[in-house]
Structure formats: C-alpha cells, structure tokens
Design an enzyme around this catalytic site. Structure first.
Site, PDB file in Angstrom:
ATOM      1  N   GLY A   1     -22.577   7.273  84.393  1.00  0.00           N
ATOM      2  CA  GLY A   1     -22.170   5.990  84.949  1.00  0.00           C
ATOM      3  C   GLY A   1     -22.370   4.886  83.928  1.00  0.00           C
ATOM      4  CB  CYS A   2     -23.184   1.338  84.374  1.00  0.00           C
ATOM      5  SG  CYS A   2     -23.543  -0.121  83.388  1.00  0.00           S
ATOM      6  CG  PHE A   3     -22.821   2.094  78.332  1.00  0.00           C
ATOM      7  CD1 PHE A   3     -22.965   0.754  78.632  1.00  0.00           C
ATOM      8  CD2 PHE A   3     -21.724   2.472  77.571  1.00  0.00           C
ATOM      9  CE1 PHE A   3     -22.060  -0.193  78.189  1.00  0.00           C
ATOM     10  CE2 PHE A   3     -20.810   1.536  77.109  1.00  0.00           C
ATOM     11  CZ  PHE A   3     -20.985   0.197  77.425  1.00  0.00           C
TER      12      PHE A   3
ATOM     13  CB  CYS B   1     -28.027   2.200  84.740  1.00  0.00           C
ATOM     14  SG  CYS B   1     -27.626   0.679  85.631  1.00  0.00           S
TER      15      CYS B   1
END
Length: 172
Positions: A11-13, A15
């Site tokens: 997912g969002c890098f 995080c």
C-alpha cells in the site's frame, strides 16, 4: 558485512517505511516504485495507473543482524495479505501488496512464510500476496522519503484515517 536488499509493496509507501526503519541491521529504507514498464516514473505518472508500477519500499539490510525471514514477518504485520486490490483505503494496482524477491533463497523463505501464515487460520480469507522476482526499483521523489519524519502530523493523521492501524491491531 554484506548487505542485501528486500523489496516489499504494502500500500502507501509512507506507511511502510517506519516499521522497518527502526529495526537493528537496517541500513536504509527507500520509498519508490517497481513492477512497471516506464523507466523513472514520477508519482503523478504512477497515480494514473497506466505505468504498471506499485508503491514499494526497498530495504538495505545486514542479514547477520536482522535476517530476511524476520523482515518478511514484519512485512506481514503491516499489511492485509488477503486483499489483492490494494491496501486499506488505498485501492488499485499501484497499492497492491507484493513481496519482490532478490534471490532464490528469499523466494523460498517468502513462500514458506506465506504458506505458514495462510495455514495459521489468522485470516478468514486466503493469503494472496504474490511473491514475484524483483524488478527495476525507482526511488520516489525526495519529499516522499522518510515522510513519517518530515511530516509526522500529516503521516499520523493519514495512517489513522487509512484504517491500517485498526486492521493491524485487530489481527496481530
């Protein structure tokens, strides 16, 4: 000391950096893009969904201090390994989960870990995270690097609102 690389998409890098960044034996954690067909893609290009890239982190680590199998265990605990279409609020190919292996040994470790996690009964759905050979990795723009340090308040709000922490807390 021989450093190795590990590449994970979850997912969002933003995080995916902090959970690895503070571990012993970690030399660096770089946010970037991998798995696509455009050289040196920009964030704006990746967001269109037309480049084939997924957001990922590439970790340089000392396997004598923190073995790859332990990195894989940390990875699972940051993701929803049952969602093939993205992670939490972020959906689409650029947010899909994946483990990108850099050697046959990494492939074997990741596959064994995935099989054990799937057999554990921790999840009601199957663990589907693909395990794929590493492809060219392109570092994201500088403002994406170490985002949790540069913009901690924004990072914290985003992470909380994304549903990631709620999911992790309920499954781990």
């Amino acid at each position: 000391m021989a450093f190795e690389k590990a590449t994970f998409a979850g997912g969002c890098f933003w995080c995916m950096v902090k959970p690895f960044d503070t571990l012993p034996g970690i030399e660096s954690v770089i946010s970037g893009y991998t798995g696509g067909h455009v050289e040196n893609p920009t964030y704006e290009q990746v967001c269109t969904g037309t480049t084939g890239h997924t957001e990922a982190v590439q970790i340089t680590f000392d396997p004598e201090v923190f073995p790859y199998k332990d990195l894989v265990e940390v990875y699972w605990q940051q993701t929803d390994p049952t969602d093939p279409n993205g992670q939490f609020v972020d959906q689409g190919n650029s947010y899909r989960p994946a483990i990108f292996y850099h050697s046959d040994e990494q492939k074997e470790i990741a596959e064994a870990s995935k099989a054990a996690l799937d057999a554990s009964g921790r999840f009601t759905k199957s663990v589907i995270t693909p395990i794929e050979p590493a492809q060219p990795f392109y570092a994201a723009e500088e403002y994406h690097q170490d985002f949790y340090k540069k913009s901690n308040a924004h990072y914290s709000r985003y992470r909380q609102a994304s549903g990631r922490d709620r999911y992790i807390n309920s499954h781990w």
